[in-house]
Scaffold this motif. Structure first.
Motif: not given
Length: 331
Positions: A244-273
């Motif tokens: 949030r806020g500026s493209s400078a965040l991605a430009y200035e940073a040396d490392v960007v780490l992002i947390l996401n919930g595994k359940y929220d982003i796993v492909a559907r077939h891993h849940l279906t079967y």
């Protein structure tokens, strides 16, 4: 001579001196203590580098940053934690819970029990209040071992600007004789005095200032960043372009780490079967290395959430399942 003006021969002479004395790696690399992450980012966070940590609300950004902080100070290196969101006492409770969780083989240690002990009516020292808490006093003893190296700055969006952050870094260096790692929780709350009304311009000022601080003070800076509303409302997996806020965040940073919930982003077939996967996946967070000037990016690691103990399990592993950008809900 201007101390900011260096000939390449001067830089090479300083580098050679560090290499000869064996101080090069120790001075510049600060291990995070999270399994799987350090080898990917060049051994850890680096002096002069800016690392951003992002993720949806409730995914444990503060928990991850505080645990990383504790891992650093346990190695004898000072850290300043600029806390815009949490009272110092709350962070102490989380540290005690973290230590208790790691010490307790019975898996009964709980953050809630520690909070209740601290908040109980009546007198009594911390040790006395923790007498009946599983692993409570053992955990408190562990925190005391590194407490002198961990500084918590109660920061506010109305008073704590980049100048205040720099001043605290100088003060900590004077007190400890060592350059401290800097943690900012979180970046968009840093005050910009008489700054522009637009958040994008204020964020640019702050991220550039933190990057300058990292280089000038030769310390690593870890800053938690907020996401824009589109990442929170449209159901998309958070990516670097959602900061949030500026493209400078991605430009200035040396490392960007992002947390996401595994359940929220796993492909559907891993849940279906395998319906049992849904509950298991909810216990894990995926840490994506979205940008990395010191190694590989596009790396996805998973860590088990133990928020009941104020921590992650530090042994990470590569994600084996297919991940997607759209969140999947099967309830």
């Amino acid at each position: 001579m201007d101390d900011k003006l260096n000939s390449v021969s001067m830089v090479m002479a300083r580098t050679d001196e560090r290499l000869r004395t064996g101080r090069h790696a120790a001075d510049r690399v600060w291990a995070t203590g999270f399994g799987g992450l350090d080898p990917v980012i060049g051994g850890g966070l680096r002096s002069g580098g800016l690392c951003l940590l992002a993720g949806p609300q409730g995914l444990g950004k503060t928990t991850f940053a505080l645990q990383l902080t504790r891992n650093v100070v346990r190695e004898g290196r000072p850290v300043i934690y600029f806390s815009y969101e949490h009272a110092p006492e709350d962070l102490v409770e989380k540290l005690v819970a973290l230590e208790a969780g790691e010490l307790d083989d019975t898996n009964q240690a709980r953050l809630t029990a520690i909070r209740e002990a601290f908040d109980a009516v009546g007198g009594g020292s911390m040790e006395e209040r923790l007498d009946d808490v599983v692993a409570g006093n053992e955990a408190l003893s562990q925190v005391r071992k590194y407490a002198d190296l961990l500084y918590v700055h109660r920061s506010t969006g109305s008073a704590t600007d980049l100048a205040a952050i720099r001043k605290a870094v100088d003060t900590t260096h004077h007190l400890t004789g060592l350059s401290p790692m800097v943690v900012v929780d979180y970046l968009q709350k840093v005050l910009v005095p008489d700054g522009p009304a637009e958040e994008m311009e204020r964020t640019t000022t702050v991220v550039e200032g933190l990057k300058d601080l990292a280089i000038d003070a030769a310390v690593p800076v870890l800053a938690i960043v907020a996401a824009d509303k589109s990442a929170l409302e449209t159901g998309k997996r958070m990516r670097v372009n959602h900061l949030r806020g500026s493209s400078a965040l991605a430009y200035e940073a040396d490392v960007v780490l992002i947390l996401n919930g595994k359940y929220d982003i796993v492909a559907r077939h891993h849940l279906t079967y395998d319906l049992g996967n849904a509950e298991r996946f909810r216990e894990w967070a995926v840490l994506s290395v979205e940008k990395n000037r010191f190694g590989r990016d596009g790396v996805e690691l998973e860590f088990r959430k133990r928020f009941d103990q104020g921590r992650f399990e530090a042994t990470g592993q590569n994600v084996n399942e297919q991940l997607v950008d759209e969140r999947i809900f099967t309830d």
